[in-house]
Design a protein around this motif. Structure first.
Motif, PDB file in Angstrom:
ATOM      1  N   ASP A   1       2.035   7.330  -0.525  1.00  0.00           N
ATOM      2  CA  ASP A   1       0.846   6.937   0.230  1.00  0.00           C
ATOM      3  C   ASP A   1      -0.370   6.712  -0.677  1.00  0.00           C
ATOM      4  O   ASP A   1      -1.264   7.547  -0.766  1.00  0.00           O
TER       5      ASP A   1
ATOM      6  N   THR B   1       6.161   2.174   2.326  1.00  0.00           N
ATOM      7  CA  THR B   1       6.438   2.563   3.711  1.00  0.00           C
ATOM      8  C   THR B   1       7.750   1.921   4.148  1.00  0.00           C
ATOM      9  O   THR B   1       8.096   0.829   3.707  1.00  0.00           O
TER      10      THR B   1
ATOM     11  N   VAL C   1       6.122   6.906   5.883  1.00  0.00           N
ATOM     12  CA  VAL C   1       5.373   6.667   4.639  1.00  0.00           C
ATOM     13  C   VAL C   1       5.961   7.568   3.555  1.00  0.00           C
ATOM     14  O   VAL C   1       5.857   8.789   3.627  1.00  0.00           O
TER      15      VAL C   1
ATOM     16  N   CYS D   1       2.029   2.397  -2.918  1.00  0.00           N
ATOM     17  CA  CYS D   1       2.334   2.752  -1.539  1.00  0.00           C
ATOM     18  C   CYS D   1       3.721   2.235  -1.182  1.00  0.00           C
ATOM     19  O   CYS D   1       4.089   1.127  -1.560  1.00  0.00           O
TER      20      CYS D   1
END
Lengths: 267, 248
Positions: free
Chosen positions: B22, B13, B19, B11
């Motif tokens: 994800d 961000t 984002v 992930c």
């Protein structure tokens, strides 16, 4: 840490110097101009000042040592800038080379280029103006050591700054020696400075070198304690610079600035 | 077949809102070429940057040849190499100087022999002493690929490796990479916008959209499974109507 890996940086620098006469010239051009200019100024001052004080070791010697410091710092930053200019960050930092290996490679490159510069300056200053580093006796060793270590520290810090702010921050780096010189007492004793500047100067290792240089030229003895303090201070700056470089690297990797370096997206 | 790349719940961000990747999970086995496909901004390059260690994931893990990238970075990246259009080699070094420099960086044994072999393999012998920046884009791509093969990586990351090559050279390069995978049992993660190429070289594809893996499967059968005529139609649907393909 693998020797071969960090040696790649000075080998790359050697290839670049080998393939470019302009780069080779840059190792000598400015220092030659400085030595000739300050050599003649020193000679002139010897003719107008009261006899007994020799400006060649006091002024030309100080300029030579300051140029050495500048070359050491630029030796680190120039090797780092190669990766900035050739947009090579992903190839370098996406490889197994660790940050310690990379910085070691920059330092070794600087040792090589600053040594060439020092030898050239000694030949010029000795040949034309009869400046001899042996005039400073054994103190010449700590003089060079303090300035070398501090030059390395500043070079690493400057590289971290450009890594953090992007390629356009390069112009911040070139004036650093000029900004520091009023505090370093290259041309005058620190006692002529206002109190606050003297306070700053005591936190900078070069001040200890140039104060002792003038003491020796006046016929006095150098202070081992002061030069030791200069050395310890320089080592402390190197440790601080290494921490700053590591921290900056982690920051640019975490925030994505490394992956998008050429975008200069400072955040 | 061993796993050369394992990506788990990766992930990334930026800030609170943006984002880029994800929570994706996938693996690449040795001897396998996996295509990472998706429209611009889908998160392909972000994923590759995280696998290379030049971008820190917000969460999730990357393991290369069983070595966690986070704690065994040097060992993991010694087994990895990459070629990408946005990571050109220094143009002011000659071809041989570039290969020697990166050979030292990757600590390649018998470097001189390895360089000579790669110069022959990628038709670069005549350019050995030419500055890389003076080569055509196709020739530069071949040098970049030669650099990527220097350490005979277990994991090879290729971000649009044939983007600037003419069809004939591109076909040749694809054949060489396939040979490399077959002989060295390496794994390859390959991004491309050329669906014909993907169908030809990839054993498996992952379709990425808005940072998530939307589809996964054999590039030769996947279009039919989703009612499309070919991979390009499927790609266009992923880019324009990703919700229509969302797996439950």
């Amino acid at each position: 840490m693998r020797t071969r890996r960090f040696l790649a940086i000075p080998v790359r620098q050697f290839y670049l110097y080998r393939g470019s006469p302009a780069r080779v010239l840059s190792l000598f051009a400015w220092i030659a101009i400085d030595i000739v200019l300050w050599g003649f100024i020193s000679r002139y001052l010897n003719t107008v000042a009261s006899p007994g004080y020799n400006f060649v070791p006091a002024l030309l010697g100080a300029v030579l040592l300051w140029d050495f410091f500048t070359r050491v710092m630029q030796g680190v930053t120039m090797a780092f800038f190669e990766d900035v200019w050739s947009r090579n960050f992903l190839n370098i930092f996406g490889s197994p080379m660790s940050i310690t290996e990379y910085v070691t490679g920059l330092v070794i490159s600087s040792i090589a280029t600053s040594s060439v510069g020092l030898v050239a300056m000694l030949i010029l200053a000795g040949g034309i103006f009869r400046l001899d580093l042996f005039l400073y006796g054994v103190a010449a060793v700590p003089f060079l050591a303090v300035l070398f270590l501090f030059g390395i520290a500043l070079g690493i810090m400057a590289s971290a700054l450009v890594m953090r702010l992007g390629p356009s921050a390069e112009w911040f780096i070139w004036p650093i020696p000029a900004l520091l010189s009023p505090f370093a007492g290259v041309f005058y004793p620190l006692e002529v400075l206002p109190q606050w500047m003297q306070f700053v100067a005591r936190g900078l290792p070069p001040g200890y070198v140039f104060e002792n240089l003038r003491r020796i030229v006046k016929g006095g003895a150098f202070s081992s304690a002061e030069l030791l303090a200069g050395c310890i201070l320089s080592i402390a700056y190197i440790l601080l610079a290494s921490l700053i470089f590591q921290g900056t690297y982690r920051f640019v990797v975490r925030t994505g600035l490394m992956a998008r370096y050429s975008a200069e997206s400072v955040s | 077949m061993g796993c050369v790349l394992s990506v788990t719940e990766l992930c990334k961000t930026y800030g609170r809102e943006s984002v880029a990747v994800d929570g994706i999970s996938f693996s690449v086995d040795s001897g396998q070429i996996v295509g990472l496909l998706g429209p611009n901004g889908a998160g392909k390059t972000t994923t590759i940057s995280m696998i290379l260690g030049v971008l820190e994931p917000t969460s999730g893990t990357v393991s290369i040849d069983g070595l966690p990238l986070r704690t065994r970075r040097t060992a993991a990246l010694e087994r990895t190499n990459f070629a990408a259009v946005y990571a050109p080699l220094p143009g002011n070094l000659t071809v041989v100087e570039n290969l020697r420099f990166f050979g030292m960086v990757y600590n390649v044994v018998n470097l001189t022999e390895r360089i000579e072999a790669l110069l022959k393999q990628y038709d670069l012998v005549q350019f050995r002493n030419t500055k890389t920046g003076l080569l055509s884009s196709g020739e530069q791509t071949r040098v970049t690929l030669a650099k990527a093969m220097l350490n005979q990586p277990r994991l090879l990351l290729l971000d649009e490796p044939t983007a600037s090559l003419d069809p004939s050279t591109a076909r040749d390069i694809r054949a060489r990479i396939r040979d490399f995978v077959r002989v060295d049992h390496a794994g390859v993660l390959w991004t491309s916008h050329n669906m014909y190429e993907v169908e030809e070289v990839c054993d498996r594809v992952l379709f990425l959209s808005r940072g998530r893996i939307l589809l996964e499967g054999d590039p030769r059968t996947l279009p039919a499974e989703h009612g499309k005529d070919n991979l390009e139609d499927l790609f266009v649907t992923v880019a324009r109507e990703p919700l229509s393909l969302q797996q439950p």
